[in-house]
Design an enzyme around this catalytic site. Structure first.
Site, PDB file in Angstrom:
ATOM      1  N   ASP A  11     -73.284  -4.268  27.791  1.00 45.54           N
ATOM      2  CA  ASP A  11     -72.917  -5.684  27.736  1.00 45.54           C
ATOM      3  C   ASP A  11     -72.598  -6.048  26.292  1.00 45.54           C
ATOM      4  OD1 ASP A  11     -73.370  -5.914  30.390  1.00 45.54           O
ATOM      5  OD2 ASP A  11     -75.247  -7.027  30.236  1.00 45.54           O
ATOM      6  N   ASP A 130     -69.042  -7.903  43.010  1.00 48.43           N
ATOM      7  CA  ASP A 130     -70.480  -8.191  43.032  1.00 48.43           C
ATOM      8  C   ASP A 130     -70.850  -8.670  44.427  1.00 48.43           C
ATOM      9  OD1 ASP A 130     -70.475  -7.561  40.359  1.00 48.43           O
ATOM     10  OD2 ASP A 130     -70.501  -9.650  39.662  1.00 48.43           O
TER      11      ASP A 130
END
Lengths: 252, 203
Positions: A11, A130
């Protein structure tokens, strides 16, 4: 035979790796290039960089990150997070990315998948999905905006649609499993593997060495992605690969 | 100095970065004079065969690269650049290549369980033990392609198994080609570039 891929995910927020990765030999624990080089040394097959920068103005830093990483890391790089246009895709590929991953933008503007695939080739366009089980209906629904927004799309139908539009690979995160360390969502990947003929990367839930064996043995996935188990040294890539090799899974 | 042929080929910048990392001097160029005076040529390439060949021809680079290679200059073609070394390709119609290595570029057959393109790390099987590139034996390198070169065994240094035996590193005299991307194949990929620069060009 192609090797199954083990993929660490980083990230990145405003050009810095967000989570406190504690590799002892790094002088700068937030530097994406140093962390990427360390993962290359450990035997990662590919790296995914997820841009979690909140504002659009600061997004340009991701191009610089890719530019820096690709000067010292020589393996496939995928970049995702907030990409909404062909211009952005082009800049990332030119900076050294091999693939880009589209998530919310693919839902908002499915034409972007086709436009990207036509211009750069299907192999460059990954669609990230997702997925979370809807408690009332039991359906596997697609979420966007980092898992914040529920859509009415069902995972398998959406997967088929994006592949028809030109997606060359799917990066599928089970939000049910993500963060639980209870293993990958094997049923979901079985359903997806039967529905589409592009490579699927499983993400969410990796906690133990056996979890990697289970997902590769029980579902038709090309790779498995994980973040925290690698970042916090709970597992090393070498351990994962040696366990997979012993279980008869083809790894590099 | 190695000349990386500049014709908007796609993987050019990553290749340049890999040579830079190895501290091997390269220049990205389409200038005939620079290409002629270079010690070796790198022909990159990503995308479809016909437009790439057309661009090379429009810029006068196809004949030049061919002449230089036939005159003995070391040449390394990479991915589509490797495919361009062959006689022809059947990608979207039949198209002529540079004709530096005998053979034809054809599509993978369709077979259940095999996705096209081949995308990922595959294991090299060594076919020529005395090659400078024998270190590739059993090593994995990174592939992204939907077509492959069909050629005689004498030109195949390493091959990988993907439905068919796919030539991975090919050679005819001082002309080499890799179907895989050395610039994306980690340490062993860098060794391929270094070996070309030192043992083929440096001879």
């Amino acid at each position: 035979m192609l090797a199954k891929r083990i993929i660490p995910c980083l990230d990145v927020d405003q050009g810095r790796v967000k989570k406190g990765i504690n590799f002892v030999n790094l002088t700068d624990v937030g530097d994406p290039a140093q962390i990427a080089a360390e993962y290359q040394r450990q035997g990662a097959d590919e790296l995914v960089f997820l841009d979690i920068t909140a504002t659009n103005q600061q997004r340009k830093t991701m191009v610089d990150v890719v530019e820096q990483v690709s000067r010292q890391v020589f393996m496939p790089l995928t970049v995702g997070g907030g990409i909404t246009s062909i211009t952005e895709i082009q800049a990332l590929l030119k900076a050294g990315a091999d693939k880009v991953s589209l998530n919310s933008a693919a839902v908002a503007d499915p034409g972007l998948i086709t436009a990207g695939a036509k211009k750069f080739g299907n192999q460059c366009i990954v669609v990230a999905i997702d997925v979370k089980t809807d408690p009332s209906s039991g359906k596997q629904l697609v979420y966007t905006h980092g898992g914040q927004q529920k859509t009415s799309l069902e995972a398998v139908a959406w997967a088929k649609q994006v592949v028809a539009l030109g997606a060359g690979e799917l990066l599928v995160t089970s939000m049910d499993q993500d963060g639980t360390k209870a293993g990958f969502a094997i049923d979901l990947y079985r359903q997806l593997g039967a529905a589409v003929d592009v490579p699927i990367i499983a993400s969410g839930g990796a906690g133990s060495l056996q979890d990697f064996v289970d997902v590769f043995q029980s579902a038709d996935v090309a790779g498995a992605l994980a973040a925290s188990v690698f970042h916090y040294h709970e597992l090393t890539i070498a351990q994962v690969k040696s366990t997979l090799r012993q279980a008869g899974v083809n790894v590099r | 100095m190695l000349a990386i042929i500049d014709y908007d080929a796609g993987n050019t910048y990553n290749l340049k970065k890999a040579f830079d990392y190895l501290k091997i001097p390269t220049v990205l160029t389409a200038d005939p004079q620079q290409i002629k005076t270079s010690d070796g040529l790198i022909l990159p390439g990503v995308g479809a065969f016909a437009p790439a060949m057309a661009t090379l021809q429009q810029r006068g680079l196809a004949d030049l690269v061919k002449q230089e290679a036939l005159a003995g200059k070391p040449l390394l073609g990479i991915c589509l650049g490797m495919q361009l070394l062959f006689d022809s390709s059947t990608e979207y119609g039949k198209h002529a290549g540079l004709g530096l290595i005998p053979g034809q570029v054809v599509a993978f057959p369709e077979k259940p369980g095999y996705k096209i393109p081949q995308m990922g790390w595959n294991q090299n099987q060594l076919r020529q033990k005395n090659s400078d590139f024998a270190f590739l034996a059993n090593e994995y390198t990174y592939f992204v392609h939907s077509y492959y070169a069909k050629c005689e065994a004498e030109y195949v240094v390493t091959a990988v198994d993907y439905m068919v035996q796919v030539p991975a590193l090919v050679q005819r005299q001082q002309i080499y080609g890799t179907q895989f991307h050395p610039e994306k194949s980690g340490a062993v990929g860098l060794q391929v570039l270094q070996t070309f620069a030192q043992k083929v060009v440096g001879k």
